[in-house]
Write an enzyme that holds these catalytic residues in place. Structure first.
Site, PDB file in Angstrom:
ATOM      1  N   ASP A  89      23.509 -29.701 -42.097  1.00 23.49           N
ATOM      2  CA  ASP A  89      23.746 -31.140 -41.972  1.00 23.49           C
ATOM      3  C   ASP A  89      24.057 -31.687 -43.362  1.00 23.49           C
ATOM      4  O   ASP A  89      23.159 -31.850 -44.185  1.00 23.49           O
ATOM      5  CB  ASP A  89      22.505 -31.852 -41.411  1.00 23.49           C
ATOM      6  CG  ASP A  89      22.268 -31.568 -39.933  1.00 23.49           C
ATOM      7  OD1 ASP A  89      22.816 -30.580 -39.414  1.00 23.49           O
ATOM      8  OD2 ASP A  89      21.502 -32.332 -39.302  1.00 23.49           O
ATOM      9  N   LYS A 151      26.870 -37.390 -37.613  1.00 23.56           N
ATOM     10  CA  LYS A 151      25.436 -37.700 -37.509  1.00 23.56           C
ATOM     11  C   LYS A 151      25.178 -39.042 -38.172  1.00 23.56           C
ATOM     12  O   LYS A 151      25.793 -39.361 -39.190  1.00 23.56           O
ATOM     13  CB  LYS A 151      24.643 -36.578 -38.181  1.00 23.56           C
ATOM     14  CG  LYS A 151      23.149 -36.807 -38.313  1.00 23.56           C
ATOM     15  CD  LYS A 151      22.470 -35.612 -39.001  1.00 23.56           C
ATOM     16  CE  LYS A 151      21.033 -35.919 -39.365  1.00 23.56           C
ATOM     17  NZ  LYS A 151      20.362 -34.799 -40.061  1.00 23.56           N
ATOM     18  N   LYS A 180      25.222 -36.728 -33.403  1.00 23.88           N
ATOM     19  CA  LYS A 180      23.769 -36.598 -33.576  1.00 23.88           C
ATOM     20  C   LYS A 180      23.172 -37.935 -33.993  1.00 23.88           C
ATOM     21  O   LYS A 180      23.598 -38.538 -34.970  1.00 23.88           O
ATOM     22  CB  LYS A 180      23.444 -35.523 -34.614  1.00 23.88           C
ATOM     23  CG  LYS A 180      21.944 -35.370 -34.886  1.00 23.88           C
ATOM     24  CD  LYS A 180      21.647 -34.184 -35.795  1.00 23.88           C
ATOM     25  CE  LYS A 180      20.198 -34.160 -36.244  1.00 23.88           C
ATOM     26  NZ  LYS A 180      19.897 -33.007 -37.129  1.00 23.88           N
TER      27      LYS A 180
END
Length: 220
Positions: A89, A151, A180
Site C-alpha cells: 500500500d 485507497k 479500499k
C-alpha cells in the site's frame, strides 16, 4: 458475501509490540482475513507466522507522508516483497498532486508498480487532504500507472474514509479496479456501508469487532 475477505486487519502504530502483532496474526488466521497490514519491520516475522494460511502480509510504502523519493519507494517495495509481503500500500506524493505536477505523481506510482512486478499495489490518496477534483485526478493517475487499487487514507492524517469518498473513487475508476476504504470502519454496519458504496477492501483495526457484529473503540 464473505465479509472476512474484504478485511485488511491492521496494526500500524509505531509502538506496536511483538505480542500485539502476534495477536493480530492469530486473529487474522482465525477469521481468515484477506491480509494483515503491518509496518515493514514485521514482514519476516509475520510471513513466518502466516505460513500455511491464505492470509497475506500487506505492507505500507512511503508511509505515512508519501514524501519519499520514487527511488526510495521502489526500493522499499522490492525489499518488502523479497522479505515476504504479498501486497503493498503506497502513499502518493500528495504535494506533487496539490502542485498539479501530475507527471511526477504518475511516475511515482509507476515506479512502485514496476518494482512490485505483479504483486498487488494499492495507492493511498489521503483523501482528507484533497478536494474532490484532486481525488478524481489521483484515481485516474493511479489507474493510468497500472495500480490494482486506490485507497482512501493512511490513518495518520486528519481523517479516514467516508462513504462519499468511496463512492466517488468507485465512480471514477469504474468496475474493474479495487477500492479500499481505510479508517472509519468500526462496526459491521460501517463495513457494509463502505462495501455498498463500492469498496472491495476495508483497512481496519476493528476486524474482529466487525465480524462479531460489535462496535470497536479507536479511530482506525
Amino acid at each position: 458475501m464473505k465479509l472476512n475477505k474484504y478485511i485488511d486487519h491492521t496494526l500500524l502504530k509505531p509502538e506496536a509490540s511483538e505480542e500485539q502483532i502476534l495477536k493480530l496474526i492469530e486473529e487474522a488466521k482465525v477469521y481468515d482475513f484477506a491480509s494483515i497490514c503491518v509496518n515493514p519491520t514485521w514482514i519476516e516475522f509475520a510471513a513466518e507466522q502466516l505460513k500455511g494460511s491464505d492470509v497475506k502480509v500487506c505492507v505500507p510504502i512511503g508511509f505515512p507522508l508519501g514524501a519519499n523519493t520514487s527511488d526510495v519507494k521502489a526500493f522499499e517495495t522490492k525489499d518488502a516483497i523479497q522479505k515476504g509481503a504479498g501486497e503493498v500500500d503506497m502513499v502518493i506524493n500528495v504535494g506533487a498532486l496539490k502542485s498539479k505536477n501530475y507527471d511526477l505523481v504518475e511516475r511515482d506510482i509507476r515506479a512502485v508498480v514496476e518494482a512490485a512486478n505483479g504483486t498487488l499495489v494499492k495507492v493511498i490518496l489521503e483523501t482528507c487532504l484533497l478536494t474532490d477534483e484532486e481525488k478524481v485526478k489521483a484515481c485516474q493517475l493511479a489507474q493510468k500507472a497500472g495500480a490494482d487499487f486506490v485507497k482512501t487514507s493512511t490513518g495518520f492524517s486528519t481523517g479516514g474514509a467516508t462513504v462519499e469518498d468511496v463512492a466517488l473513487m468507485r465512480k471514477t475508476v469504474g468496475p474493474d479496479m479495487g477500492v479500499k476504504a481505510s479508517g472509519g470502519a468500526r462496526s459491521y454496519e460501517d463495513a457494509l456501508a463502505f462495501i455498498e458504496a463500492g469498496a472491495t477492501r476495508i483497512g481496519t483495526s476493528a476486524g474482529v469487532a466487525i465480524m462479531k457484529g460489535e462496535e470497536a473503540s479507536g479511530d482506525y
